[in-house]
Scaffold this active site. Structure first.
Site, PDB file in Angstrom:
ATOM      1  N   LYS A  13       0.842  -1.205   0.000  1.00 21.90           N
ATOM      2  CA  LYS A  13       0.000   0.000   0.000  1.00 21.90           C
ATOM      3  C   LYS A  13       0.877   1.255   0.000  1.00 21.90           C
ATOM      4  O   LYS A  13       0.570   2.247  -0.670  1.00 21.90           O
ATOM      5  CB  LYS A  13      -0.979   0.001   1.182  1.00 21.90           C
ATOM      6  CG  LYS A  13      -1.874   1.220   1.137  1.00 21.90           C
ATOM      7  CD  LYS A  13      -3.303   1.022   1.465  1.00 21.90           C
ATOM      8  CE  LYS A  13      -4.053   2.332   1.170  1.00 21.90           C
ATOM      9  NZ  LYS A  13      -5.290   2.481   1.848  1.00 21.90           N
ATOM     10  N   ASN A  15      -8.669  -0.421  -6.074  1.00 21.59           N
ATOM     11  CA  ASN A  15     -10.107  -0.672  -6.216  1.00 21.59           C
ATOM     12  C   ASN A  15     -10.406  -2.006  -6.879  1.00 21.59           C
ATOM     13  O   ASN A  15     -11.566  -2.325  -7.142  1.00 21.59           O
ATOM     14  CB  ASN A  15     -10.768   0.453  -7.035  1.00 21.59           C
ATOM     15  CG  ASN A  15     -10.718   1.772  -6.285  1.00 21.59           C
ATOM     16  OD1 ASN A  15     -10.825   1.792  -5.061  1.00 21.59           O
ATOM     17  ND2 ASN A  15     -10.528   2.865  -7.008  1.00 21.59           N
ATOM     18  N   HIS A  47     -13.497  -4.066  -6.072  1.00 20.77           N
ATOM     19  CA  HIS A  47     -14.424  -3.199  -5.347  1.00 20.77           C
ATOM     20  C   HIS A  47     -15.561  -2.675  -6.232  1.00 20.77           C
ATOM     21  O   HIS A  47     -16.541  -2.165  -5.701  1.00 20.77           O
ATOM     22  CB  HIS A  47     -13.677  -2.021  -4.720  1.00 20.77           C
ATOM     23  CG  HIS A  47     -12.871  -2.422  -3.507  1.00 20.77           C
ATOM     24  ND1 HIS A  47     -11.822  -3.305  -3.578  1.00 20.77           N
ATOM     25  CD2 HIS A  47     -12.982  -2.074  -2.186  1.00 20.77           C
ATOM     26  CE1 HIS A  47     -11.309  -3.465  -2.358  1.00 20.77           C
ATOM     27  NE2 HIS A  47     -11.988  -2.739  -1.505  1.00 20.77           N
ATOM     28  N   HIS A  80     -18.684  -3.414  -4.360  1.00 13.70           N
ATOM     29  CA  HIS A  80     -19.561  -2.381  -3.777  1.00 13.70           C
ATOM     30  C   HIS A  80     -21.012  -2.582  -4.209  1.00 13.70           C
ATOM     31  O   HIS A  80     -21.939  -2.328  -3.423  1.00 13.70           O
ATOM     32  CB  HIS A  80     -19.078  -0.980  -4.182  1.00 13.70           C
ATOM     33  CG  HIS A  80     -17.934  -0.503  -3.340  1.00 13.70           C
ATOM     34  ND1 HIS A  80     -17.037   0.454  -3.765  1.00 13.70           N
ATOM     35  CD2 HIS A  80     -17.531  -0.848  -2.092  1.00 13.70           C
ATOM     36  CE1 HIS A  80     -16.130   0.653  -2.809  1.00 13.70           C
ATOM     37  NE2 HIS A  80     -16.411  -0.121  -1.795  1.00 13.70           N
ATOM     38  N   HIS A  82     -17.961  -6.522   4.198  1.00 10.08           N
ATOM     39  CA  HIS A  82     -17.235  -5.838   3.120  1.00 10.08           C
ATOM     40  C   HIS A  82     -16.233  -6.809   2.488  1.00 10.08           C
ATOM     41  O   HIS A  82     -16.126  -6.891   1.265  1.00 10.08           O
ATOM     42  CB  HIS A  82     -16.508  -4.617   3.698  1.00 10.08           C
ATOM     43  CG  HIS A  82     -15.644  -3.906   2.706  1.00 10.08           C
ATOM     44  ND1 HIS A  82     -16.149  -3.181   1.661  1.00 10.08           N
ATOM     45  CD2 HIS A  82     -14.291  -3.847   2.591  1.00 10.08           C
ATOM     46  CE1 HIS A  82     -15.152  -2.687   0.949  1.00 10.08           C
ATOM     47  NE2 HIS A  82     -14.012  -3.082   1.486  1.00 10.08           N
TER      48      HIS A  82
HETATM   49  N1  GLY Z   1      -8.820   2.068   0.348  1.00 18.07           N
HETATM   50  C1  GLY Z   1      -8.255   2.406  -0.876  1.00 18.07           C
HETATM   51  C2  GLY Z   1      -7.273   3.526  -0.780  1.00 18.07           C
HETATM   52  O1  GLY Z   1      -6.793   3.852   0.281  1.00 18.07           O
HETATM   53  O2  GLY Z   1      -6.974   4.119  -1.778  1.00 18.07           O
END
Ligand code: GLY
Length: 363
Positions: A223, A241, A244, A248, A263
């Protein structure tokens, strides 16, 4: 203990992140709390154990705490007002530190309050759910829901620090852990094939706390690389994403119809649907698609919906996705396991095929 720093171009100071066991007790030695004019803690009602551990470790002068029900329902303007009021009542100034102890909804809410209070005061996150540890607490996204739209109001402000204590997960119910694990699998799928292979090799509940430290830390590294490349989601941050878009829509339908689906479960099913689109549009092979689906299943996450969800309604929910540009749904698709592309268009027929393939009992 593992640690890293996150440096985005826009800000001079880097954020520091620590991951390990028993770290809550070490907060005063990791973070120079004495350098701040005051420290205020906002904690999730469900994180009382972590909060007590923190207060036992902090100097007595830091004993101010607001306890909130940190769920998504309270992440709104009213909740924001309560946090701002607490900041004013505690006499916080520009050199104060705000500490969050809890899940992602709480860190979103309090992060937004801190980002807007006196145009931004320092923030330290102590995430107590796996989802918050590998996703919400990293990267500086903050926000509240408005007029029924998730995270419509928000800001990006990097926290000064993130302290990830794996021991805080000890009392989490398995379905809560599952939400975080879907994001962990996603990190492997979009960027690191061996990491996907490792994390999908056994059920998410079978990892020891020591092993989880390493897994969570690798997710934080992935991340970090995405956030450092694109803090404000103009480009590569969109890859987070993956899963997602369908996820979603599925989550939204389940919520509207009272069907219990976390989720993480929705994202797991979304990743299967989006891997299928990746295969059927010629980006990955059938073998790779089957390996993705089998890996998600092996990790103990669902690969199809629990009951039939009408494809037409899911289609409508996709059209309302916040990430769309105009009426165009923008997709993140796999180029192989461990690499992906973003901002892609997908023909309608393929979307319908994916939404059909994730239905319960589909072969
Ligand atoms: N949860 C996705 C981001 O932090 O971009």
């Amino acid at each position: 203990m593992r640690s890293l720093s996150i440096q985005v171009p826009r800000t001079e100071r880097s954020s520091r992140l620590w991951a390990g066991r028993g770290l809550i007790e070490q907060v005063p030695s990791l973070v120079p709390v004495g350098d701040y004019s005051s420290v205020a803690v906002v904690a999730d009602a469900g994180a009382h154990e972590a909060c007590s551990r923190l207060f036992a470790a902090l100097p007595q002068t830091c004993s101010r705490c607001l306890v909130l029900d940190g769920g998504e329902r309270n992440k709104d303007i009213n909740g924001l007002g309560r946090v701002w009021q607490f900041f004013v009542e505690q006499g916080l100034d520009r050199r104060s530190l705000v500490v969050t102890v809890g899940g992602g909804a709480l860190s979103d809410l309090v992060g937004f309050a801190a980002a807007t209070f006196m145009r931004g005061i320092a923030l330290l996150h102590i995430p107590t759910t796996l989802l918050a540890q590998v996703d919400a607490s990293i990267g500086g996204k903050t926000g509240v829901n408005f007029m029924g739209i998730k995270n419509l109001l928000g800001a990006v402000m990097q926290p000064a620090g993130v302290v990830i204590d794996i021991d805080a997960l000890a009392s989490l119910p398995p379905r809560e852990l599952c939400s975080g694990f879907a994001e962990i699998l996603k990190h492997g799928l979009i960027q690191d094939a061996p990491y996907f292979e490792l994390t999908s090799s056994r059920p998410f509940s079978a990892w020891s706390p020591e092993e989880l430290v390493e897994v969570v830390f690798r997710s934080c590294e992935i991340k970090r690389s995405v956030v450092e490349a694109d803090e404000t989601e103009q480009g590569p941050r969109k890859t987070l994403n993956f899963g997602h878009t369908i996820g979603h829509a599925v989550e939204g339908y389940a919520l509207e119809h009272g069907i219990p689906l976390t989720h993480g479960e929705a994202v797991a099913i979304g990743m299967v649907g989006e891997a299928l689109i990746s295969w059927r549009s010629g980006r990955i092979s059938e073998g790779e698609f089957l390996a993705v689906r089998a890996g998600i299943g092996r990790a103990g996450l669902p690969v199809s919906l629990p009951t039939p969800f009408p494809v037409a309604e899911l289609r409508q929910l996709l059209a309302r996705d916040k990430k769309n540009i105009g009426s165009q749904v923008r997709w993140v698709l796999l180029d192989r396991i461990g690499a992906c592309s973003f901002d892609l268009s997908v023909p309608e027929a393929l979307v319908v095929e994916a939404l059909t393939a994730i239905q319960a009992n589909c072969p």
